[in-house]
Design a protein around this motif. Structure first.
Motif, mmCIF file in Angstrom:
data_model
loop_
_atom_site.group_PDB
_atom_site.id
_atom_site.type_symbol
_atom_site.label_atom_id
_atom_site.label_comp_id
_atom_site.label_asym_id
_atom_site.label_seq_id
_atom_site.Cartn_x
_atom_site.Cartn_y
_atom_site.Cartn_z
ATOM 1 N N PHE A 1 0.797 -1.206 0.000
ATOM 2 C CA PHE A 1 0.000 0.000 0.000
ATOM 3 C C PHE A 1 0.843 1.275 0.000
ATOM 4 C CE2 PHE A 1 -2.655 -3.275 1.945
ATOM 5 C CZ PHE A 1 -3.734 -3.223 1.072
ATOM 6 N N ALA A 2 2.134 1.172 -0.208
ATOM 7 C CA ALA A 2 2.991 2.356 -0.226
ATOM 8 C C ALA A 2 2.828 3.097 -1.547
ATOM 9 C CB ALA A 2 4.451 1.959 -0.030
ATOM 10 N N PRO A 3 2.529 4.389 -1.513
ATOM 11 C CA PRO A 3 2.394 5.151 -2.758
ATOM 12 C C PRO A 3 3.751 5.431 -3.385
ATOM 13 C CG PRO A 3 2.018 6.563 -0.869
ATOM 14 C CD PRO A 3 2.211 5.182 -0.338
ATOM 15 N N SER A 4 3.738 5.705 -4.668
ATOM 16 C CA SER A 4 4.965 6.053 -5.373
ATOM 17 C C SER A 4 4.940 7.543 -5.705
ATOM 18 C CB SER A 4 5.102 5.226 -6.654
ATOM 19 O OG SER A 4 4.019 5.499 -7.522
ATOM 20 N N PHE A 5 6.120 8.102 -5.955
ATOM 21 C CA PHE A 5 6.248 9.518 -6.262
ATOM 22 C C PHE A 5 6.975 9.650 -7.588
ATOM 23 C CE2 PHE A 5 8.742 13.529 -5.843
ATOM 24 C CZ PHE A 5 7.683 14.406 -5.859
ATOM 25 N N ARG A 6 6.350 10.337 -8.537
ATOM 26 C CA ARG A 6 6.964 10.636 -9.836
ATOM 27 C C ARG A 6 6.971 12.149 -9.999
ATOM 28 N NH1 ARG A 6 5.955 6.478 -14.443
ATOM 29 N NH2 ARG A 6 5.921 4.583 -13.222
ATOM 30 N N ALA A 7 8.119 12.677 -10.371
ATOM 31 C CA ALA A 7 8.224 14.129 -10.484
ATOM 32 C C ALA A 7 9.142 14.513 -11.625
ATOM 33 C CB ALA A 7 8.741 14.726 -9.184
ATOM 34 N N THR A 8 8.940 15.718 -12.078
ATOM 35 C CA THR A 8 9.794 16.331 -13.088
ATOM 36 C C THR A 8 10.582 17.438 -12.404
ATOM 37 O OG1 THR A 8 8.125 15.886 -14.766
ATOM 38 C CG2 THR A 8 9.818 17.487 -15.324
ATOM 39 N N LEU A 9 11.871 17.508 -12.702
ATOM 40 C CA LEU A 9 12.728 18.556 -12.147
ATOM 41 C C LEU A 9 12.775 19.702 -13.154
ATOM 42 C CD1 LEU A 9 15.644 16.294 -10.866
ATOM 43 C CD2 LEU A 9 13.664 17.115 -9.597
ATOM 44 N N GLY B 1 -1.169 6.546 -5.267
ATOM 45 C CA GLY B 1 -1.493 5.427 -4.387
ATOM 46 C C GLY B 1 -2.401 4.408 -5.036
ATOM 47 N N ALA B 2 -2.721 4.610 -6.323
ATOM 48 C CA ALA B 2 -3.632 3.707 -7.032
ATOM 49 C C ALA B 2 -2.866 2.494 -7.542
ATOM 50 C CB ALA B 2 -4.307 4.437 -8.180
ATOM 51 N N GLY C 1 -13.143 -0.801 1.465
ATOM 52 C CA GLY C 1 -12.929 0.324 2.366
ATOM 53 C C GLY C 1 -11.600 0.297 3.099
ATOM 54 N N LEU C 2 -11.242 -0.840 3.651
ATOM 55 C CA LEU C 2 -9.977 -0.924 4.398
ATOM 56 C C LEU C 2 -8.757 -0.644 3.534
ATOM 57 C CD1 LEU C 2 -10.613 -3.870 6.884
ATOM 58 C CD2 LEU C 2 -10.578 -1.422 7.343
ATOM 59 N N PRO C 3 -8.614 -1.264 2.336
ATOM 60 C CA PRO C 3 -7.455 -0.907 1.502
ATOM 61 C C PRO C 3 -7.447 0.559 1.092
ATOM 62 C CG PRO C 3 -8.396 -2.961 0.743
ATOM 63 C CD PRO C 3 -9.330 -2.413 1.784
ATOM 64 N N TYR C 4 -8.631 1.115 0.823
ATOM 65 C CA TYR C 4 -8.702 2.517 0.432
ATOM 66 C C TYR C 4 -8.223 3.428 1.561
ATOM 67 C CZ TYR C 4 -10.645 7.089 -0.593
ATOM 68 O OH TYR C 4 -10.793 8.433 -0.784
ATOM 69 N N PHE C 5 -8.738 3.230 2.761
ATOM 70 C CA PHE C 5 -8.346 4.092 3.873
ATOM 71 C C PHE C 5 -6.889 3.880 4.278
ATOM 72 C CE2 PHE C 5 -12.993 4.374 4.461
ATOM 73 C CZ PHE C 5 -13.093 5.748 4.317
ATOM 74 N N LYS C 6 -6.397 2.650 4.167
ATOM 75 C CA LYS C 6 -4.979 2.407 4.451
ATOM 76 C C LYS C 6 -4.097 3.132 3.434
ATOM 77 C CE LYS C 6 -1.712 -1.227 5.520
ATOM 78 N NZ LYS C 6 -1.313 -0.831 6.843
ATOM 79 N N THR C 7 -4.503 3.126 2.181
ATOM 80 C CA THR C 7 -3.753 3.831 1.144
ATOM 81 C C THR C 7 -3.819 5.332 1.350
ATOM 82 O OG1 THR C 7 -4.166 2.045 -0.414
ATOM 83 C CG2 THR C 7 -3.520 4.152 -1.341
ATOM 84 N N ARG D 1 -4.247 6.983 4.154
ATOM 85 C CA ARG D 1 -3.410 7.316 5.307
ATOM 86 C C ARG D 1 -1.929 7.217 4.929
ATOM 87 N NH1 ARG D 1 -5.412 4.088 9.545
ATOM 88 N NH2 ARG D 1 -4.165 2.433 8.690
ATOM 89 N N GLY D 2 -1.575 6.225 4.128
ATOM 90 C CA GLY D 2 -0.198 6.089 3.676
ATOM 91 C C GLY D 2 0.231 7.238 2.785
ATOM 92 N N MET D 3 -0.693 7.740 1.971
ATOM 93 C CA MET D 3 -0.357 8.871 1.115
ATOM 94 C C MET D 3 -0.143 10.141 1.930
ATOM 95 S SD MET D 3 -2.600 8.360 -2.305
ATOM 96 C CE MET D 3 -2.085 9.946 -2.893
ATOM 97 N N GLN D 4 -0.982 10.367 2.924
ATOM 98 C CA GLN D 4 -0.799 11.537 3.778
ATOM 99 C C GLN D 4 0.526 11.461 4.530
ATOM 100 O OE1 GLN D 4 -4.328 11.281 6.128
ATOM 101 N NE2 GLN D 4 -5.615 12.250 4.584
ATOM 102 N N LYS D 5 0.838 10.273 5.033
ATOM 103 C CA LYS D 5 2.109 10.078 5.750
ATOM 104 C C LYS D 5 3.293 10.278 4.810
ATOM 105 C CE LYS D 5 4.574 6.614 8.526
ATOM 106 N NZ LYS D 5 5.836 6.780 7.889
#
Length: 184
Positions: free
Chosen positions: A76-84, A99-100, A150-156, A158-162
């Protein structure tokens, strides 16, 4: 599909500004991001891993793709993609937390297919069902949906906010306090 995930807040835009140039930013971030797939054993293998970086991913001259290394639940860990992007005051990191993952979307799709199947069976049995059976079936759908979707959604979420808070803190820390080389 991206628009749907934005609406349910599984994709969150994130823009950060740093007062150093892009090359210096990449140089300071690189020691904190391990290459992906160097540890085939997951959390257990982290004990034996030669890399101690808190993130794993790929850093190019114009893009950054990273994910936190496994501490809790990797699924459930989200990934981060960015452009510099160059900025007059330094560098602008413009990207999104995503987080999808398949671990969130797959249970929702499977549960939706299950609901459609059960509803088609229910419609074909309308004369044989009592009101109490209908209420029990709807309550079962409600509890199953809360558990499987619901549980996977809310866990994701919360993980995204963290991760958004941790990522902002870590990137500023990595840039402001670079790793000292042994020669200096």
């Amino acid at each position: 599909m991206q628009g749907l995930f934005r609406k349910i807040r599984l994709i969150t835009p994130l823009v950060l500004h740093f007062s150093i140039d892009k090359d210096q930013f990449i140089q300071r971030l690189q020691p904190h991001v391990a290459p992906p797939h160097i540890n085939p054993f997951g959390r257990l293998g982290r004990i034996f891993s030669p890399e101690v970086a808190p993130y794993t991913g790929i850093i190019n001259t114009d893009t950054v793709q990273m994910k936190p290394r496994a501490e809790e639940n990797w699924a459930f860990a989200p990934s981060f993609r960015a452009t510099l992007l160059p900025d007059p005051a330094g560098v602008r990191v413009e990207g999104e937390l995503n987080g999808a993952s398949l671990h969130v979307v797959a249970p929702a799709l499977l549960y939706s297919a299950f609901i459609l199947f059960v509803l088609t069976v229910f419609v074909s049995q309308t004369g044989k069902m009592t009101f109490l059976n209908v209420i029990m079936l709807l309550l079962a759908f409600l509890f199953q949906g809360a558990f499987l979707v619901g549980l996977p959604y809310f866990k994701t979420r919360r993980g995204m906010q963290k991760m958004a808070n941790d990522l902002k803190r870590d990137l500023f820390y990595f840039v402001e306090r670079p790793v000292q080389s042994p020669n200096s």
